[in-house]
Design a protein around this motif. Structure first.
Motif, mmCIF file in Angstrom:
data_model
loop_
_atom_site.group_PDB
_atom_site.id
_atom_site.type_symbol
_atom_site.label_atom_id
_atom_site.label_comp_id
_atom_site.label_asym_id
_atom_site.label_seq_id
_atom_site.Cartn_x
_atom_site.Cartn_y
_atom_site.Cartn_z
ATOM 1 N N UNK A 1 0.828 -1.205 0.000
ATOM 2 C CA UNK A 1 0.000 0.000 0.000
ATOM 3 C C UNK A 1 0.866 1.260 0.000
ATOM 4 N N UNK A 2 1.909 1.270 0.843
ATOM 5 C CA UNK A 2 2.794 2.434 0.902
ATOM 6 C C UNK A 2 3.505 2.645 -0.429
ATOM 7 N N UNK A 3 3.931 1.572 -1.086
ATOM 8 C CA UNK A 3 4.589 1.692 -2.390
ATOM 9 C C UNK A 3 3.631 2.269 -3.431
ATOM 10 N N UNK A 4 2.377 1.824 -3.411
ATOM 11 C CA UNK A 4 1.391 2.360 -4.352
ATOM 12 C C UNK A 4 1.160 3.850 -4.113
ATOM 13 N N UNK A 5 1.053 4.233 -2.850
ATOM 14 C CA UNK A 5 0.828 5.637 -2.519
ATOM 15 C C UNK A 5 2.020 6.497 -2.962
ATOM 16 N N UNK A 6 3.232 6.010 -2.703
ATOM 17 C CA UNK A 6 4.416 6.755 -3.138
ATOM 18 C C UNK A 6 4.480 6.851 -4.659
ATOM 19 N N UNK A 7 4.123 5.781 -5.327
ATOM 20 C CA UNK A 7 4.117 5.792 -6.795
ATOM 21 C C UNK A 7 3.106 6.780 -7.329
ATOM 22 N N UNK A 8 1.926 6.870 -6.720
ATOM 23 C CA UNK A 8 0.913 7.825 -7.160
ATOM 24 C C UNK A 8 1.382 9.256 -6.933
ATOM 25 N N UNK A 9 2.045 9.502 -5.789
ATOM 26 C CA UNK A 9 2.525 10.856 -5.501
ATOM 27 C C UNK A 9 3.584 11.269 -6.516
ATOM 28 N N UNK A 10 4.450 10.360 -6.898
ATOM 29 C CA UNK A 10 5.489 10.675 -7.886
ATOM 30 C C UNK A 10 4.872 10.943 -9.258
ATOM 31 N N UNK A 11 3.857 10.183 -9.626
ATOM 32 C CA UNK A 11 3.190 10.385 -10.915
ATOM 33 C C UNK A 11 2.510 11.738 -10.952
#
Length: 120
Positions: free
Chosen positions: A103-113
């Motif tokens: 979940x944390x990886x997905x959230x970080x990936x969305x923030x970077x996008x």
């Protein structure tokens, strides 16, 4: 300390049983047949081994019926069951942590996008 068991019995008990059987068979061969090769000696030896196997079967049945009769064996089983319960809890926690990391990886990936996409 673990014991090496054969047919539910301690190895030392089996070794003594085999030794006594061989000694009795040799004695019956000498008493009934000697070196003359009479059939009565061979029959006596065969009967000795048959009785020995029967007695070994009875001893095995008695040993297997007792199962975990000693407190040390029961304590060992209790310790193993406690460790297994702890291991199951650890596996559950690891699975939960894996979900959180995903979940944390997905959230970080969305923030970077979102940072890469120009506002416009």
């Amino acid at each position: 300390m673990s014991k090496f068991r054969i047919a539910g019995m301690d190895w030392f008990d089996v070794l003594i049983h085999v030794g006594i059987t061989i000694a009795v068979a040799a004695g019956t061969n000498i008493m009934f047949g000697g070196n003359e090769g009479r059939p009565s000696g061979d029959v006596a030896v065969a009967a000795t081994f048959a009785v020995s196997l029967f007695l070994l079967g009875l001893r095995r049945k008695k040993a297997m019926a007792h199962g975990l009769d000693t407190p040390a064996d029961q304590q060992r089983v209790d310790e193993i069951e406690a460790r297994l319960a702890d291991l199951e809890q650890v596996q559950f926690r690891v699975a939960e942590l894996e979900e959180r990391v995903d979940f944390a990886e997905r959230m970080l990936g969305q923030a970077r996008e979102q940072e890469r996409i120009p506002r416009g």
